[in-house]
Design a protein around this motif. Structure first.
Motif, PDB file in Angstrom:
ATOM      1  N   PRO A 413       0.799  -1.229   0.000  1.00  0.00           N
ATOM      2  CA  PRO A 413       0.000   0.000   0.000  1.00  0.00           C
ATOM      3  C   PRO A 413       0.830   1.278   0.000  1.00  0.00           C
ATOM      4  CG  PRO A 413      -0.176  -1.144   2.105  1.00  0.00           C
ATOM      5  CD  PRO A 413       0.480  -2.090   1.141  1.00  0.00           C
ATOM      6  N   ASN A 414       2.041   1.215   0.550  1.00  0.00           N
ATOM      7  CA  ASN A 414       2.903   2.396   0.492  1.00  0.00           C
ATOM      8  C   ASN A 414       3.327   2.683  -0.943  1.00  0.00           C
ATOM      9  OD1 ASN A 414       3.582   3.068   3.503  1.00  0.00           O
ATOM     10  ND2 ASN A 414       3.711   0.847   3.340  1.00  0.00           N
ATOM     11  N   ALA A 415       3.567   1.635  -1.719  1.00  0.00           N
ATOM     12  CA  ALA A 415       3.879   1.806  -3.136  1.00  0.00           C
ATOM     13  C   ALA A 415       2.665   2.359  -3.877  1.00  0.00           C
ATOM     14  CB  ALA A 415       4.321   0.479  -3.743  1.00  0.00           C
ATOM     15  N   ALA A 416       1.477   1.868  -3.527  1.00  0.00           N
ATOM     16  CA  ALA A 416       0.255   2.385  -4.153  1.00  0.00           C
ATOM     17  C   ALA A 416       0.108   3.881  -3.886  1.00  0.00           C
ATOM     18  CB  ALA A 416      -0.962   1.627  -3.630  1.00  0.00           C
ATOM     19  N   TYR A 417       0.419   4.289  -2.670  1.00  0.00           N
ATOM     20  CA  TYR A 417       0.352   5.720  -2.324  1.00  0.00           C
ATOM     21  C   TYR A 417       1.307   6.534  -3.191  1.00  0.00           C
ATOM     22  CZ  TYR A 417       1.258  10.018   0.237  1.00  0.00           C
ATOM     23  OH  TYR A 417       1.438  11.335   0.566  1.00  0.00           O
ATOM     24  N   LEU A 418       2.531   6.028  -3.383  1.00  0.00           N
ATOM     25  CA  LEU A 418       3.502   6.753  -4.201  1.00  0.00           C
ATOM     26  C   LEU A 418       3.024   6.892  -5.644  1.00  0.00           C
ATOM     27  CD1 LEU A 418       6.904   5.276  -2.949  1.00  0.00           C
ATOM     28  CD2 LEU A 418       6.052   7.598  -2.597  1.00  0.00           C
ATOM     29  N   ILE A 419       2.392   5.848  -6.170  1.00  0.00           N
ATOM     30  CA  ILE A 419       1.922   5.912  -7.552  1.00  0.00           C
ATOM     31  C   ILE A 419       0.738   6.860  -7.668  1.00  0.00           C
ATOM     32  CG2 ILE A 419       1.046   4.575  -9.494  1.00  0.00           C
ATOM     33  CD1 ILE A 419       2.490   2.153  -8.251  1.00  0.00           C
ATOM     34  N   ILE A 420      -0.165   6.838  -6.695  1.00  0.00           N
ATOM     35  CA  ILE A 420      -1.282   7.796  -6.692  1.00  0.00           C
ATOM     36  C   ILE A 420      -0.742   9.222  -6.706  1.00  0.00           C
ATOM     37  CG2 ILE A 420      -3.176   8.719  -5.297  1.00  0.00           C
ATOM     38  CD1 ILE A 420      -3.628   5.814  -4.302  1.00  0.00           C
ATOM     39  N   ARG A 421       0.247   9.467  -5.875  1.00  0.00           N
ATOM     40  CA  ARG A 421       0.847  10.804  -5.828  1.00  0.00           C
ATOM     41  C   ARG A 421       1.523  11.137  -7.152  1.00  0.00           C
ATOM     42  NH1 ARG A 421       5.532  12.341  -1.555  1.00  0.00           N
ATOM     43  NH2 ARG A 421       6.642  10.811  -2.823  1.00  0.00           N
ATOM     44  N   GLY A 422       2.247  10.155  -7.716  1.00  0.00           N
ATOM     45  CA  GLY A 422       2.923  10.395  -8.985  1.00  0.00           C
ATOM     46  C   GLY A 422       1.961  10.662 -10.119  1.00  0.00           C
ATOM     47  N   MET A 423       0.807  10.003 -10.103  1.00  0.00           N
ATOM     48  CA  MET A 423      -0.144  10.155 -11.204  1.00  0.00           C
ATOM     49  C   MET A 423      -0.764  11.538 -11.280  1.00  0.00           C
ATOM     50  SD  MET A 423      -2.180   6.529 -11.470  1.00  0.00           S
ATOM     51  CE  MET A 423      -3.089   7.116 -12.911  1.00  0.00           C
ATOM     52  N   LYS A 424      -0.741  12.258 -10.189  1.00  0.00           N
ATOM     53  CA  LYS A 424      -1.350  13.597 -10.201  1.00  0.00           C
ATOM     54  C   LYS A 424      -0.612  14.564 -11.130  1.00  0.00           C
ATOM     55  CE  LYS A 424      -3.208  13.060  -5.545  1.00  0.00           C
ATOM     56  NZ  LYS A 424      -4.631  12.986  -5.890  1.00  0.00           N
ATOM     57  N   THR A 425       0.622  14.242 -11.472  1.00  0.00           N
ATOM     58  CA  THR A 425       1.372  15.073 -12.425  1.00  0.00           C
ATOM     59  C   THR A 425       1.615  14.337 -13.739  1.00  0.00           C
ATOM     60  OG1 THR A 425       3.494  14.310 -11.511  1.00  0.00           O
ATOM     61  CG2 THR A 425       2.538  16.320 -10.567  1.00  0.00           C
ATOM     62  N   LEU A 426       0.942  13.212 -13.948  1.00  0.00           N
ATOM     63  CA  LEU A 426       1.183  12.407 -15.145  1.00  0.00           C
ATOM     64  C   LEU A 426       0.985  13.212 -16.416  1.00  0.00           C
ATOM     65  CD1 LEU A 426       1.727   9.678 -16.543  1.00  0.00           C
ATOM     66  CD2 LEU A 426      -0.708   9.154 -16.268  1.00  0.00           C
ATOM     67  N   HIS A 427      -0.122  13.955 -16.497  1.00  0.00           N
ATOM     68  CA  HIS A 427      -0.398  14.704 -17.733  1.00  0.00           C
ATOM     69  C   HIS A 427       0.618  15.807 -17.965  1.00  0.00           C
ATOM     70  CE1 HIS A 427      -2.293  16.969 -14.525  1.00  0.00           C
ATOM     71  NE2 HIS A 427      -2.564  17.978 -15.324  1.00  0.00           N
ATOM     72  N   LEU A 428       1.114  16.405 -16.897  1.00  0.00           N
ATOM     73  CA  LEU A 428       2.123  17.463 -17.040  1.00  0.00           C
ATOM     74  C   LEU A 428       3.463  16.872 -17.466  1.00  0.00           C
ATOM     75  CD1 LEU A 428       1.274  19.465 -13.793  1.00  0.00           C
ATOM     76  CD2 LEU A 428       0.500  19.936 -16.133  1.00  0.00           C
ATOM     77  N   ARG A 429       3.824  15.755 -16.859  1.00  0.00           N
ATOM     78  CA  ARG A 429       5.089  15.107 -17.208  1.00  0.00           C
ATOM     79  C   ARG A 429       5.078  14.598 -18.645  1.00  0.00           C
ATOM     80  NH1 ARG A 429       5.266  10.680 -14.949  1.00  0.00           N
ATOM     81  NH2 ARG A 429       3.526  10.582 -13.475  1.00  0.00           N
ATOM     82  N   VAL A 430       4.010  13.906 -19.011  1.00  0.00           N
ATOM     83  CA  VAL A 430       3.938  13.322 -20.357  1.00  0.00           C
ATOM     84  C   VAL A 430       3.916  14.408 -21.422  1.00  0.00           C
ATOM     85  CG1 VAL A 430       2.456  11.998 -21.923  1.00  0.00           C
ATOM     86  CG2 VAL A 430       2.913  11.151 -19.620  1.00  0.00           C
ATOM     87  N   GLN A 431       3.242  15.500 -21.143  1.00  0.00           N
ATOM     88  CA  GLN A 431       3.223  16.608 -22.101  1.00  0.00           C
ATOM     89  C   GLN A 431       4.632  17.143 -22.349  1.00  0.00           C
ATOM     90  OE1 GLN A 431       0.563  19.790 -20.988  1.00  0.00           O
ATOM     91  NE2 GLN A 431       1.409  21.216 -22.465  1.00  0.00           N
ATOM     92  N   GLN A 432       5.392  17.317 -21.279  1.00  0.00           N
ATOM     93  CA  GLN A 432       6.768  17.803 -21.412  1.00  0.00           C
ATOM     94  C   GLN A 432       7.647  16.768 -22.104  1.00  0.00           C
ATOM     95  OE1 GLN A 432       8.191  20.623 -20.931  1.00  0.00           O
ATOM     96  NE2 GLN A 432      10.389  20.188 -20.756  1.00  0.00           N
ATOM     97  N   GLN A 433       7.479  15.493 -21.735  1.00  0.00           N
ATOM     98  CA  GLN A 433       8.311  14.436 -22.310  1.00  0.00           C
ATOM     99  C   GLN A 433       7.992  14.215 -23.786  1.00  0.00           C
ATOM    100  OE1 GLN A 433       7.071  11.932 -19.040  1.00  0.00           O
ATOM    101  NE2 GLN A 433       9.186  11.554 -18.441  1.00  0.00           N
ATOM    102  N   ASN A 434       6.709  14.279 -24.148  1.00  0.00           N
ATOM    103  CA  ASN A 434       6.329  14.193 -25.558  1.00  0.00           C
ATOM    104  C   ASN A 434       7.010  15.292 -26.379  1.00  0.00           C
ATOM    105  OD1 ASN A 434       4.596  12.012 -25.215  1.00  0.00           O
ATOM    106  ND2 ASN A 434       2.743  13.245 -25.174  1.00  0.00           N
ATOM    107  N   SER A 435       6.946  16.495 -25.839  1.00  0.00           N
ATOM    108  CA  SER A 435       7.482  17.651 -26.553  1.00  0.00           C
ATOM    109  C   SER A 435       8.999  17.556 -26.720  1.00  0.00           C
ATOM    110  CB  SER A 435       7.108  18.939 -25.809  1.00  0.00           C
ATOM    111  OG  SER A 435       7.719  20.064 -26.398  1.00  0.00           O
ATOM    112  N   THR A 436       9.692  17.248 -25.614  1.00  0.00           N
ATOM    113  CA  THR A 436      11.153  17.161 -25.675  1.00  0.00           C
ATOM    114  C   THR A 436      11.606  16.045 -26.606  1.00  0.00           C
ATOM    115  OG1 THR A 436      11.391  18.057 -23.434  1.00  0.00           O
ATOM    116  CG2 THR A 436      13.244  16.808 -24.310  1.00  0.00           C
TER     117      THR A 436
END
Length: 561
Positions: A413-436
């Motif tokens: 469950p601690n790993a699940a928490y980290l992924i939930i937290r990470g997913m909140k910026t998924l769209h921002l990260r992927v947008q930057q990574q797609n562009s770069t």
């Protein structure tokens, strides 16, 4: 079993734990008085929802001071399964001035997975002086309570109805990455914005009758940590919302998800079809382990539609499993077309969409039956957690889940928490990574010291037209070949200053590796070439660094060779 009553003011007096205070809950002020307004005390999660007592009382919420944990005794700490109490629970209390000096019934069971236990209460009370603040009263867990509308109970963990995890007011993937599975859809009842970590290995039943109801399927419960966890359920709901899936199962790694899926859906003596370009460990499992079960494999080129048709016509194919884009050459499969071909013969289609992410490609909407992700990569996105997931229909995912419960591979469950937290910026990260990645692919293709670039966003890519049709972004990974040999490529990689030389991809930090060394060094060169892995091949996963910084670093490294 309820915890014996204790004096709340004595435990939380100003002299024993400094900084404690109560505040009114604006969401509950003005609630009608009487039994009909009462909400169930959640013993397992350590959450006491507000109760309206007699006399028109306003609700109170405990606010724990920053040094709350430090002031608990060592004995109390040992009895807390999650010390981060203030982060996890907002305990709501009712004041009752009509009573003289009432006592407070315990808000949590001695077996509570997330709250301060009776041992903690006893330890705090033993060292506390007489009460100096007005007493606070809370209804005990054994008193008559009314379950609030829209709440269902899984065993001893109170959960809201999860049937609508995608609020109607959220229309974009970007909003879903932040709120899906949580805003209006989170199962864990808490006022906290962040989803709590439920650290428990098992869930208790108050009475044997409850256990019998669960065993005879009159009620539901997590029962045991390997079978489910409230924090993990939130993660599964969030991923389901992004993929448009009926159900999602998360596991300890991407390889765990792939192997359990294959074992669950392909019968002994069955046949599967896969593609030449794929993650090497997946190929090893198919080629070395599945034959022990009598399962045969046909391997085709990702674009070989005729080969796929021939295989499903010749064999009773249970499953077509491929990546799109593939690893490391980023080949793309026509998901809509292969799904139509396979479904005519009763063959399931599973797409590993790790490189695509749920944002750049919706494989289920294109016709696939299942989607697998290594959530370690883009979904987690911070190079700090291992996980995998399988998304699809409830029927298929349930079949896989049943085997998963036997084999294990449970996500912590601690790993699940980290992924939930990470997913909140998924769209921002992927947008930057797609562009770069797109801009760097163009830079690399034009550079004289680069002989070939593999990126579906480039017109030179063999499936560029297909990628444009079924993807909204081309991803953050670019593979390319240096104009030189193994040593020249090593010099290029070692001259880079920003990316780490490491396996994996999809995180905030850029990562670079030579597949010939990182993944295939145990094979001789001629064997590596059978898979298209040349000594000068580089796989570059672009992070979220500034494009100009990354560009300058790559160009200086190319100049160094």
């Amino acid at each position: 079993m309820a915890v014996s009553s204790f004096q709340c003011p004595t435990i939380f007096s100003s002299s024993s734990i400094s900084g404690f205070q109560c505040r009114s809950d604006p969401d509950l002020v003005g609630s009608p008085v009487g039994g009909s307004s009462r909400r169930r005390v959640n013993a397992t999660a350590g959450i006491a929802s507000s109760f309206a007592g007699d006399g028109g009382l306003s609700s109170r919420i405990l606010r724990f001071p920053p040094n709350f944990v430090r002031q608990l005794s060592i004995k109390a700490r040992r009895n807390c399964s999650n010390i981060g109490v203030a982060q996890i629970v907002a305990a709501k209390w009712s004041n009752n001035p009509a009573s003289g000096l009432p006592t407070a019934a315990a808000a949590a069971s001695a077996s509570s997975a997330s709250a301060v236990s009776s041992a903690a209460a006893a330890a705090a009370a033993a060292s506390a002086p007489a009460a100096t603040v007005p007493p606070v009263v809370m209804k005990g867990v054994d008193e008559e309570v009314v379950v609030a509308e829209g709440i269902r109970e899984l065993g001893s963990v109170q959960l809201e109805d999860l049937t609508n995890s995608k609020p109607s007011f959220l229309s974009s993937d970007g909003s879903l990455t932040v709120h899906a599975g949580e805003r209006l859809g989170r199962g864990i009842v808490t006022d906290a914005i962040t989803t709590p970590v439920v650290n428990t290995s098992a869930y208790f039943f108050k009475k044997t009758s409850e256990l019998l109801d669960f065993k005879e399927k009159r009620s539901t419960s997590f029962e045991y940590g390997r079978y489910g966890n409230p924090t993990t359920v939130v993660l599964e709901e969030k991923i389901s919302a992004l993929e448009g899936a009926e159900s999602t199962l998360v596991m300890a790694s991407g390889m765990c998800a792939s192997t359990v899926m294959l074992l669950a859906l392909v019968p002994a003596g069955g046949h599967i079809v896969t593609t030449t370009d794929c993650y090497r460990k997946t190929r090893i499992f198919m080629e070395n382990f599945l034959p022990k079960l009598g399962i045969s494999v046909t391997v085709i080129d990702p674009a070989d539609i005729a080969g796929l048709e021939a295989a499903v016509n010749q064999y009773k194919v249970s499953l077509f499993f491929t990546e799109s884009p593939t690893n490391p050459f980023l080949r793309c499969v026509d998901i809509k077309l292969v799904s139509e071909i396979c479904h005519k013969r009763g063959t399931l289609v599973c797409i590993d969409g790790t490189f695509a992410t749920p944002l750049n490609q919706k494989a289920l909407a294109l016709g696939a039956d299942l989607v697998v992700h290594s959530a370690t990569k883009y979904i987690g996105g911070h190079n700090d957690v291992l996980a995998g997931c399988i998304c699809g229909s409830l029927k298929l995912v349930s079949e896989i889940r049943n085997l998963h419960h036997v084999l294990g591979g449970t996500l912590n469950p601690n790993a699940a928490y980290l992924i939930i937290r990470g997913m909140k910026t998924l769209h921002l990260r992927v947008q930057q990574q797609n562009s770069t990645a797109f801009k760097m692919a163009e830079v690399l293709e034009a550079h004289p010291k680069v002989s070939h670039v593999y990126y579906p966003g480039l017109p030179s890519h063999p499936e560029h037209h297909l990628a444009k049709r079924q993807m909204t972004g081309f991803g953050g990974v670019v593979s390319f070949e240096i104009d030189g040999d193994l040593e020249t490529t090593i010099k290029f990689v070692d001259s880079l200053k920003i990316p780490y030389i490491a396996p994996s991809f999809g995180g905030c930090e850029s990562i670079v590796d030579q597949p010939a060394i990182m993944s295939y060094w145990d094979l001789p060169q001629e064997e590596r070439l059978k898979y298209g892995i040349k000594d000068n091949l580089v796989r570059f996963s672009f992070g979220v660094e500034d494009f100009e910084d990354v560009k300058a670093d790559v160009l200086q490294a190319l100049e160094a060779i």
